[in-house]
Structure formats: structure tokens, C-alpha cells
Motif scaffolding. Structure first.
Motif, PDB file in Angstrom:
ATOM      1  N   MET A  37       0.989  -1.113   0.037  1.00 28.63           N
ATOM      2  CA  MET A  37       0.151   0.127   0.189  1.00 28.63           C
ATOM      3  C   MET A  37       0.871   1.263  -0.007  1.00 28.63           C
ATOM      4  SD  MET A  37      -2.680  -1.313  -0.377  1.00 28.63           S
ATOM      5  CE  MET A  37      -3.808   0.492  -0.139  1.00 28.63           C
ATOM      6  N   TYR A  38       1.839   1.226   0.954  1.00 24.29           N
ATOM      7  CA  TYR A  38       2.838   2.278   0.862  1.00 24.29           C
ATOM      8  C   TYR A  38       3.482   2.621  -0.617  1.00 24.29           C
ATOM      9  CZ  TYR A  38       3.194   3.143   6.052  1.00 24.29           C
ATOM     10  OH  TYR A  38       2.894   3.727   7.100  1.00 24.29           O
ATOM     11  N   HIS A  42       2.961   5.873  -2.850  1.00 30.05           N
ATOM     12  CA  HIS A  42       4.156   6.652  -3.098  1.00 30.05           C
ATOM     13  C   HIS A  42       4.331   6.923  -4.400  1.00 30.05           C
ATOM     14  CE1 HIS A  42       5.395   7.930   0.833  1.00 30.05           C
ATOM     15  NE2 HIS A  42       5.363   6.484   1.343  1.00 30.05           N
ATOM     16  N   THR A  43       3.789   5.959  -5.362  1.00 30.55           N
ATOM     17  CA  THR A  43       4.193   5.819  -6.656  1.00 30.55           C
ATOM     18  C   THR A  43       3.003   6.612  -7.453  1.00 30.55           C
ATOM     19  OG1 THR A  43       3.108   3.633  -7.166  1.00 30.55           O
ATOM     20  CG2 THR A  43       5.739   3.818  -6.892  1.00 30.55           C
ATOM     21  N   ARG A  54      -1.296  11.090   9.995  1.00 25.46           N
ATOM     22  CA  ARG A  54      -1.578   9.932   9.139  1.00 25.46           C
ATOM     23  C   ARG A  54      -2.018   9.865   7.786  1.00 25.46           C
ATOM     24  NH1 ARG A  54      -5.793   7.085  13.077  1.00 25.46           N
ATOM     25  NH2 ARG A  54      -5.128   5.327  11.583  1.00 25.46           N
ATOM     26  N   ARG A  55      -1.822   8.918   7.247  1.00 26.43           N
ATOM     27  CA  ARG A  55      -2.222   8.798   5.852  1.00 26.43           C
ATOM     28  C   ARG A  55      -3.417   7.802   5.491  1.00 26.43           C
ATOM     29  NH1 ARG A  55      -0.542  12.203   1.738  1.00 26.43           N
ATOM     30  NH2 ARG A  55       1.186  13.074   2.273  1.00 26.43           N
ATOM     31  N   PHE A  56      -4.350   8.337   4.826  1.00 23.83           N
ATOM     32  CA  PHE A  56      -5.525   7.482   4.429  1.00 23.83           C
ATOM     33  C   PHE A  56      -5.843   7.456   2.918  1.00 23.83           C
ATOM     34  CE2 PHE A  56      -6.166   9.286   8.678  1.00 23.83           C
ATOM     35  CZ  PHE A  56      -6.559   8.443   9.386  1.00 23.83           C
ATOM     36  N   ILE A  57      -6.515   6.433   2.740  1.00 25.37           N
ATOM     37  CA  ILE A  57      -6.922   6.291   1.117  1.00 25.37           C
ATOM     38  C   ILE A  57      -8.590   6.269   1.200  1.00 25.37           C
ATOM     39  CG2 ILE A  57      -7.052   4.724  -0.848  1.00 25.37           C
ATOM     40  CD1 ILE A  57      -4.262   3.734   0.177  1.00 25.37           C
ATOM     41  N   ALA A  58      -9.251   7.096   0.321  1.00 27.67           N
ATOM     42  CA  ALA A  58     -10.523   7.105   0.067  1.00 27.67           C
ATOM     43  C   ALA A  58     -10.977   5.709  -0.231  1.00 27.67           C
ATOM     44  CB  ALA A  58     -10.806   8.203  -0.699  1.00 27.67           C
TER      45      ALA A  58
END
Length: 79
Positions: A37-38, A42-43, A54-58
Motif C-alpha cells: 500500500m505504501y 508513493h508511486t 496519518r495517511r488514508f486512502i478514500a
């Protein structure tokens, strides 16, 4: 008497499904590690949002990514 299908609408204000997923939960849904996931994040393959540290994905972006993968697989296999 014929049973009529019930139509329900989801109200975003009362829907209990989260709009944002942390990397662990998003990875769990895709069946990949948080490290994958990282890498996707990051790409630029999967956009993310930052809330404080914190990082989240919709969830919508995760669904879109899966649809894209399925479409690409269909093109490769002539479907």
C-alpha cells in the motif's frame, strides 16, 4: 401476493462505512501488505490524504483502482 423488491437508499450521514481507510485496512481489503500500500501510494497509483500525521486512502479511490485492474485484466485477456 407478489413480493415487491424493496428499494433502499444509503444516506451518507447515517452510513456506518468509513470514507477513509488507513493503509493497513485498505491493504487488508485488497489482500496485500501495508508495504505494498505504501508503494502504491508513493508511486501515485493510489491517491492518499493526510490528516495530522496519518495517511488514508478514500474508499472510492480503492474501488476505482480495483475497477481499473479488472478492466486492464479484461483487455489483456480479450474480454
Amino acid at each position: 401476493m407478489i413480493n415487491q423488491p424493496q428499494i433502499t437508499t444509503q444516506d451518507p450521514a447515517t452510513d456506518s462505512a468509513p470514507l477513509l481507510l488507513n493503509l493497513y485496512d485498505a491493504g487488508h481489503l485488497l489482500g496485500v501488505s501495508k508495504w505494498t500500500m505504501y508503494e502504491l501510494m508513493h508511486t501515485g497509483v493510489l491517491p492518499s490524504v493526510k490528516i495530522q500525521s496519518r495517511r488514508f486512502i478514500a474508499k472510492d479511490d480503492l474501488d476505482k483502482y480495483v475497477r481499473q485492474l479488472r478492466a486492464e485484466a479484461g483487455e489483456r485477456h480479450g474480454l
